[in-house]
Design a protein around this motif. Structure first.
Motif, mmCIF file in Angstrom:
data_model
loop_
_atom_site.group_PDB
_atom_site.id
_atom_site.type_symbol
_atom_site.label_atom_id
_atom_site.label_comp_id
_atom_site.label_asym_id
_atom_site.label_seq_id
_atom_site.Cartn_x
_atom_site.Cartn_y
_atom_site.Cartn_z
ATOM 1 N N ILE A 1 0.667 -1.701 0.076
ATOM 2 C CA ILE A 1 0.424 -0.011 -0.089
ATOM 3 C C ILE A 1 0.787 1.130 -0.135
ATOM 4 O O ILE A 1 1.922 1.544 1.172
ATOM 5 C CB ILE A 1 -0.993 -0.391 1.136
ATOM 6 C CG1 ILE A 1 -1.491 -1.617 1.248
ATOM 7 C CG2 ILE A 1 -1.415 1.255 1.199
ATOM 8 C CD1 ILE A 1 -2.046 -1.866 0.025
ATOM 9 N N LEU A 2 0.705 1.856 -1.228
ATOM 10 C CA LEU A 2 1.236 3.012 -1.463
ATOM 11 C C LEU A 2 1.136 4.779 -0.432
ATOM 12 O O LEU A 2 1.846 5.379 -0.500
ATOM 13 C CB LEU A 2 2.196 3.497 -2.355
ATOM 14 C CG LEU A 2 2.625 2.005 -3.698
ATOM 15 C CD1 LEU A 2 2.980 1.938 -5.027
ATOM 16 C CD2 LEU A 2 4.188 1.851 -2.758
ATOM 17 N N HIS A 3 -0.158 4.891 -1.119
ATOM 18 C CA HIS A 3 -0.593 5.840 -0.656
ATOM 19 C C HIS A 3 -2.585 5.797 -0.714
ATOM 20 O O HIS A 3 -2.648 5.069 -1.022
ATOM 21 C CB HIS A 3 -0.728 7.127 -1.924
ATOM 22 C CG HIS A 3 -1.230 7.949 -2.360
ATOM 23 N ND1 HIS A 3 -0.617 9.521 -1.414
ATOM 24 C CD2 HIS A 3 -2.120 8.438 -2.227
ATOM 25 C CE1 HIS A 3 -0.921 10.094 -0.984
ATOM 26 N NE2 HIS A 3 -2.220 9.892 -2.061
ATOM 27 N N VAL A 4 -2.774 6.815 0.420
ATOM 28 C CA VAL A 4 -3.847 6.102 0.485
ATOM 29 C C VAL A 4 -4.120 7.649 0.908
ATOM 30 O O VAL A 4 -4.496 8.722 1.553
ATOM 31 C CB VAL A 4 -4.230 5.894 2.268
ATOM 32 C CG1 VAL A 4 -5.884 5.790 2.026
ATOM 33 C CG2 VAL A 4 -3.968 4.263 2.255
ATOM 34 N N GLU A 5 -5.617 7.676 0.104
ATOM 35 C CA GLU A 5 -6.852 9.307 -0.082
ATOM 36 C C GLU A 5 -7.499 9.525 0.120
ATOM 37 O O GLU A 5 -8.170 8.622 -0.789
ATOM 38 C CB GLU A 5 -5.717 10.168 -1.658
ATOM 39 C CG GLU A 5 -6.102 11.707 -1.486
ATOM 40 C CD GLU A 5 -5.414 12.002 -2.653
ATOM 41 O OE1 GLU A 5 -5.513 13.293 -3.206
ATOM 42 O OE2 GLU A 5 -4.100 11.479 -2.495
ATOM 43 N N ALA A 6 -8.273 10.195 0.746
ATOM 44 C CA ALA A 6 -10.105 10.665 0.605
ATOM 45 C C ALA A 6 -9.581 11.926 0.684
ATOM 46 O O ALA A 6 -8.854 13.212 0.120
ATOM 47 C CB ALA A 6 -10.159 10.703 1.835
#
Length: 95
Positions: free
Chosen positions: A40-45
């Motif tokens: 998981i490289l990047h989580v964005e909302a």
């Protein structure tokens, strides 16, 4: 809330959530695949969802998806790392 999806061609997990006005906005996680592990490289909302718990609900959906599909996860994004530290009940999913 919309159905959780694994958009494999884009190496992205995503899910829609309703904002305060009822419009569907997306939370996503970009990932890489290494030896079958989803890194998981990047989580964005979407900004309209921030502060409302959508990212946490998304992470729960991601964990449920990983369990169902027999996937292992390796969080690299700071949000994903912190979320997993706060939710040791999902440690079985970590590579």
């Amino acid at each position: 809330m919309t159905t959780f999806r694994d958009v494999r061609d884009e190496q992205r997990f995503e899910q829609g959530f309703a904002d305060a006005e009822g419009q569907t906005r997306v939370v996503f996680a970009d990932y890489a695949v290494h030896d079958g592990v989803r890194v998981i490289l990047h989580v964005e909302a979407d900004p309209a969802l921030r502060g409302g718990g959508a990212a946490g609900r998304f992470m729960q959906s991601l964990a449920a998806h990983a369990r169902t599909e027999g996937l292992k996860l390796q969080p690299r994004c700071s949000y994903a790392v912190l979320w997993h530290r706060r939710h040791p009940e999902y440690n079985d999913l970590l590579a």
